[in-house]
Design a protein around this motif. Structure first.
Motif, short mmCIF file in Angstrom:
data_model
loop_
_atom_site.label_atom_id
_atom_site.label_comp_id
_atom_site.label_asym_id
_atom_site.label_seq_id
_atom_site.Cartn_x
_atom_site.Cartn_y
_atom_site.Cartn_z
N ALA A 267 0.83 -1.20 0.00
CA ALA A 267 0.00 0.00 0.00
C ALA A 267 0.87 1.26 0.00
O ALA A 267 0.58 2.23 -0.71
N ASP A 268 1.95 1.23 0.78
CA ASP A 268 2.85 2.39 0.84
C ASP A 268 3.54 2.63 -0.50
O ASP A 268 3.93 3.77 -0.81
N ARG A 269 3.70 1.60 -1.30
CA ARG A 269 4.33 1.75 -2.62
C ARG A 269 3.34 2.26 -3.66
O ARG A 269 3.70 2.44 -4.83
N GLY A 270 2.10 2.45 -3.26
CA GLY A 270 1.11 3.04 -4.15
C GLY A 270 0.49 2.08 -5.14
O GLY A 270 0.08 2.50 -6.23
N VAL A 271 0.40 0.77 -4.78
CA VAL A 271 -0.21 -0.17 -5.72
C VAL A 271 -1.70 0.14 -5.85
O VAL A 271 -2.33 0.71 -4.97
N ASP A 272 -2.26 -0.26 -6.99
CA ASP A 272 -3.67 0.01 -7.25
C ASP A 272 -4.56 -1.16 -6.89
O ASP A 272 -5.77 -0.99 -6.65
N VAL A 273 -4.00 -2.38 -6.84
CA VAL A 273 -4.72 -3.58 -6.45
C VAL A 273 -3.77 -4.46 -5.65
O VAL A 273 -2.58 -4.56 -5.99
N LEU A 274 -4.28 -5.10 -4.62
CA LEU A 274 -3.51 -6.03 -3.80
C LEU A 274 -3.90 -7.47 -4.15
O LEU A 274 -5.08 -7.75 -4.41
N THR A 275 -2.92 -8.37 -4.14
CA THR A 275 -3.20 -9.79 -4.33
C THR A 275 -2.35 -10.60 -3.37
O THR A 275 -1.30 -10.15 -2.90
N SER A 276 -2.77 -11.83 -3.10
CA SER A 276 -1.97 -12.77 -2.32
C SER A 276 -2.47 -14.18 -2.59
O SER A 276 -3.56 -14.37 -3.16
N GLY A 277 -1.67 -15.16 -2.16
CA GLY A 277 -2.09 -16.54 -2.22
C GLY A 277 -2.85 -16.89 -0.95
O GLY A 277 -3.84 -16.26 -0.61
N TYR A 278 -2.35 -17.88 -0.22
CA TYR A 278 -2.96 -18.27 1.05
C TYR A 278 -1.98 -17.98 2.18
O TYR A 278 -0.76 -18.09 2.01
N VAL A 279 -2.49 -17.57 3.33
CA VAL A 279 -1.67 -17.29 4.50
C VAL A 279 -2.39 -17.82 5.73
O VAL A 279 -3.62 -17.97 5.73
N ALA A 280 -1.63 -18.10 6.77
CA ALA A 280 -2.23 -18.63 8.00
C ALA A 280 -3.17 -17.63 8.65
O ALA A 280 -4.22 -17.98 9.17
N HIS A 281 -2.78 -16.36 8.61
CA HIS A 281 -3.55 -15.32 9.30
C HIS A 281 -4.27 -14.44 8.27
O HIS A 281 -3.99 -13.25 8.13
N GLN A 282 -5.19 -15.07 7.56
CA GLN A 282 -5.91 -14.34 6.52
C GLN A 282 -6.75 -13.21 7.11
O GLN A 282 -7.01 -12.21 6.45
N ASP A 283 -7.16 -13.35 8.38
CA ASP A 283 -7.90 -12.26 9.03
C ASP A 283 -7.05 -10.99 9.11
O ASP A 283 -7.56 -9.88 8.90
N ALA A 284 -5.75 -11.15 9.38
CA ALA A 284 -4.85 -9.99 9.44
C ALA A 284 -4.72 -9.35 8.07
O ALA A 284 -4.72 -8.12 7.94
N ALA A 285 -4.61 -10.18 7.03
CA ALA A 285 -4.52 -9.64 5.67
C ALA A 285 -5.79 -8.89 5.30
O ALA A 285 -5.74 -7.81 4.71
N HIS A 286 -6.94 -9.47 5.64
CA HIS A 286 -8.22 -8.80 5.37
C HIS A 286 -8.28 -7.43 6.05
O HIS A 286 -8.67 -6.43 5.43
N ASP A 287 -7.93 -7.41 7.33
CA ASP A 287 -8.05 -6.16 8.09
C ASP A 287 -7.09 -5.10 7.57
O ASP A 287 -7.45 -3.91 7.46
N GLU A 288 -5.88 -5.51 7.25
CA GLU A 288 -4.89 -4.55 6.74
C GLU A 288 -5.33 -4.01 5.38
O GLU A 288 -5.24 -2.80 5.12
N ALA A 289 -5.81 -4.89 4.52
CA ALA A 289 -6.25 -4.46 3.19
C ALA A 289 -7.48 -3.56 3.29
O ALA A 289 -7.58 -2.55 2.58
N ALA A 290 -8.41 -3.92 4.16
CA ALA A 290 -9.62 -3.10 4.32
C ALA A 290 -9.26 -1.69 4.78
O ALA A 290 -9.89 -0.72 4.36
N ALA A 291 -8.26 -1.57 5.64
CA ALA A 291 -7.86 -0.26 6.15
C ALA A 291 -7.27 0.61 5.04
O ALA A 291 -7.38 1.84 5.08
N THR A 292 -6.64 0.00 4.03
CA THR A 292 -6.05 0.78 2.95
C THR A 292 -7.09 1.27 1.95
O THR A 292 -6.87 2.26 1.25
N GLY A 293 -8.21 0.55 1.84
CA GLY A 293 -9.22 0.90 0.84
C GLY A 293 -8.88 0.42 -0.55
O GLY A 293 -9.61 0.68 -1.51
N ILE A 294 -7.76 -0.30 -0.71
CA ILE A 294 -7.33 -0.79 -2.02
C ILE A 294 -8.03 -2.12 -2.31
O ILE A 294 -8.08 -2.99 -1.44
#
Length: 592
Positions: A267-294
């Motif tokens: 997000a700090d690098r100014g990406v327009d869309v975020l992507t990922s595979g699978y992670v153990a703590h997907q809830d953390a990824a969701h929350d972080e992504a939601a906070a960016t609005g991306i």
């Protein structure tokens, strides 16, 4: 239906009515797709013709011919009609400018894109240099940027530009976009022709992927699929003339802090869309992504996260899961084994089935509760063996074999676990079917096991088909990378990138995150891993299994078997390439 063209002379004012019309290179009016040609100011026709002359594939800006005239939000996109290049010119009412920018600030901002200094801008707009300085400071504050260049770049990126600006033709003539806005030809000479040109910022896809450790082999597949799609999109001209770039952030998929850091870094690098595979703590990824609005497209196959999004859809409105959830895995296993035994294609030495599953990731739910209900209905006993990190997969497999099962479900996403199970079952001479999930999709699975991989059955909620679409993808992948793609995440990452490109192409402003997310959620796309459509609340990609469903709008729950060293699809129809074969270790154990 398009109306007949109306070559009626036009005024240089706008009546406030929406329009979408075609303009030829010479400025002649073509068909009106919507609205009427009488609504189109003559100056906008000149601008559209200039866009054709300059070859500017896409631009957007705001038009107001007079002090009391309404503001018109204008888009111009070049296209072809019957082999003739035309400009599609569209306008609609703009009740206010973005960022609360005033009309005068819009003029100043437009002139900033030419590289003009405050004194030049003041002379053009008949203002004092001090007033222009005040406007520039206000613009930077409203746009939350720290420099004139950043403000100018934002203006070009987001179409925050104004026309016409009386007396600005010479200043605007130094850039291609400026010449278009002033309605002048690319051939018109200009004393400012040597000024630096502002280039449109690329659209950037951010990928949070592990470079080592768990999931690294999968991540390499995902990145290659993304890179292949990127090359294809850029080779076709990009998105409205913008390149597509990639930013990668490393992460440890087993670590919560690392997951948050990777999403935040992108997000700090100014990406327009975020992507990922699978992670153990997907809830953390969701929350972080939601906070960016991306907008964020992940492949966590998580029924737990599906339910979480359903409970708070507004917060996670820009997050999509690009494959069906893990909750389908164990039920599909029970149905598959039951069907094989009823057709006498698989020996049934006992009425027991076993699910071995990893228990270290709290957000995994393979659907074993529903599978136990199905097992009871079909006369099976389903046992569940949870694998703790300390115990390991070899002892867990030995516990599972103590039940003398007809079939064993291997619930893990990691190669090492599946390799341990296969080697343990073969070493024990057990006569049970091995039914893995996902991990055998990665080529390394067959490379490590060699002939011992023969006969293994495995399933995935998102798998690459064997049709002409997928075969073309595999050939292009092999030509680019010198290797064969796996049968899941390489194709999924490729499809995901084309989904993103489709949404960007359909959006009026590809950098409007809310608009792009809406286009993603309403998308339908036929990729190499099947068809994509998303649930309107959860944002989860639709799936179907062989109990029913619509394959034209969903991804198949694909079941493969390794036969002759090849990945053959054995279910569901019509995607099958082979039929089930009894594995050699089962034949040896039964003595047949």
């Amino acid at each position: 239906m398009a109306s007949r063209m109306e070559p009626t002379p036009m005024a240089d004012t706008w009546d406030g009515r929406e329009f979408c019309v075609q303009v030829s290179a010479c400025g002649a009016p073509g068909p009106a797709e919507s609205g009427r040609w009488a609504s189109v100011p003559a100056g906008l026709r000149r601008i559209a013709a200039a866009a054709l002359s300059e070859g500017l594939r896409y631009c957007q800006f705001y038009w107001r011919g007079g002090g009391s005239e309404p503001m018109c939000a204008v888009r111009i996109e070049l296209s072809t009609n019957g082999g003739i290049e035309i400009a599609l010119l569209a306008g609609e009412l703009a009740s206010a400018l973005p960022y609360d920018v005033s009309r005068r600030e819009l003029d100043v901002l437009t002139l900033l894109t030419t590289g003009a200094g405050n004194n030049e801008i003041a002379a053009i707009l008949h203002l004092s240099p001090r007033t222009v300085t005040t406007h520039v400071d206000s613009i930077m504050r409203k746009l939350q940027v720290r420099s004139r260049t950043a403000a100018a770049t934002r203006a070009v990126d987001e179409g925050l530009l104004g026309a016409p600006i009386s007396g600005a033709e010479a200043a605007l003539g130094g850039t291609r976009l400026g010449r278009v806005l002033s309605g002048t030809s690319a051939r018109v000479s200009s004393p400012r022709a040597t000024l630096r040109r502002l280039h449109r910022r690329p659209l950037v896809i951010g990928a949070a992927l592990p470079s080592s450790g768990l999931g690294a082999s999968d991540a390499a597949e995902m990145l290659k699929g993304l890179q292949l799609a990127q090359a294809e999109i850029n080779g076709a001209g990009g998105i409205h003339g913008r390149r597509v770039d990639i930013e990668v952030a490393d992460l440890d998929i087993d670590d919560r802090a690392s997951t948050r850091k990777a999403i935040s870094a992108l997000a700090d690098r100014g990406v327009d869309v975020l992507t990922s595979g699978y992670v153990a703590h997907q809830d953390a990824a969701h929350d972080e992504a939601a906070a960016t609005g991306i907008p964020y497209l992940h492949a966590a196959t998580s029924g737990v996260m599906e339910r979480r999004v359903s409970d708070d859809p507004a917060r996670y409105a820009r997050i999509l899961q690009v494959c069906p959830s893990d909750i389908h895995y164990a039920p599909a296993f029970v149905r598959f084994v039951d069907r094989l035994t009823r057709r006498r294609l698989l020996p049934r030495p006992s009425s027991t089935l076993v699910c071995i599953q990893q228990s270290s990731w709290e957000l995994i739910d393979f659907g074993t509760s529903q599978a136990q209900v199905l097992a009871d209905q079909h006369g099976w006993d389903l046992e569940v063996v949870n694998v703790s990190g300390a115990e390991g997969w070899v002892p867990a497999t030995q516990r599972a074999l103590a039940y003398s099962p007809t079939a064993v479900f291997v619930g893990s996403y990691f190669l090492d676990h599946h390799v341990d199970v296969v080697e343990t079952v073969r070493g024990a001479g057990a006569g049970c079917l091995l039914y893995s999930i996902y991990a055998p999709s990665v080529p390394e699975f067959r490379e490590r096991l060699g002939p011992a991989a023969e006969g293994v059955v495995w399933a995935t909620t998102t798998g690459t088909y064997s049709d002409a679409v997928a075969a073309g993808f595999a050939a292009r992948y092999a030509a680019k990378f010198g290797s064969t793609p796996g049968r899941s995440h390489a194709g999924l990452a490729y499809d995901r990138t084309h989904l993103i490109a489709q949404a960007w192409s359909r959006a009026d402003n590809a950098r409007d995150a809310a608009q792009v997310a809406r286009h993603l959620r309403t998308a339908t796309h036929r990729g190499v891993n099947g068809a994509y459509s998303f649930h309107p609340v959860t944002g989860v990609a639709a799936g179907f299994d062989d109990t029913g469903g619509d394959p034209s709008l969903a991804q198949a729950h694909v079941v493969y078997q390794i036969q002759g060293g090849r990945q053959e699809i054995i279910a569901p129809r019509p995607y099958t390439t082979a039929t089930f074969r009894t594995p050699d270790w089962i034949t040896a154990a039964s003595g047949s």
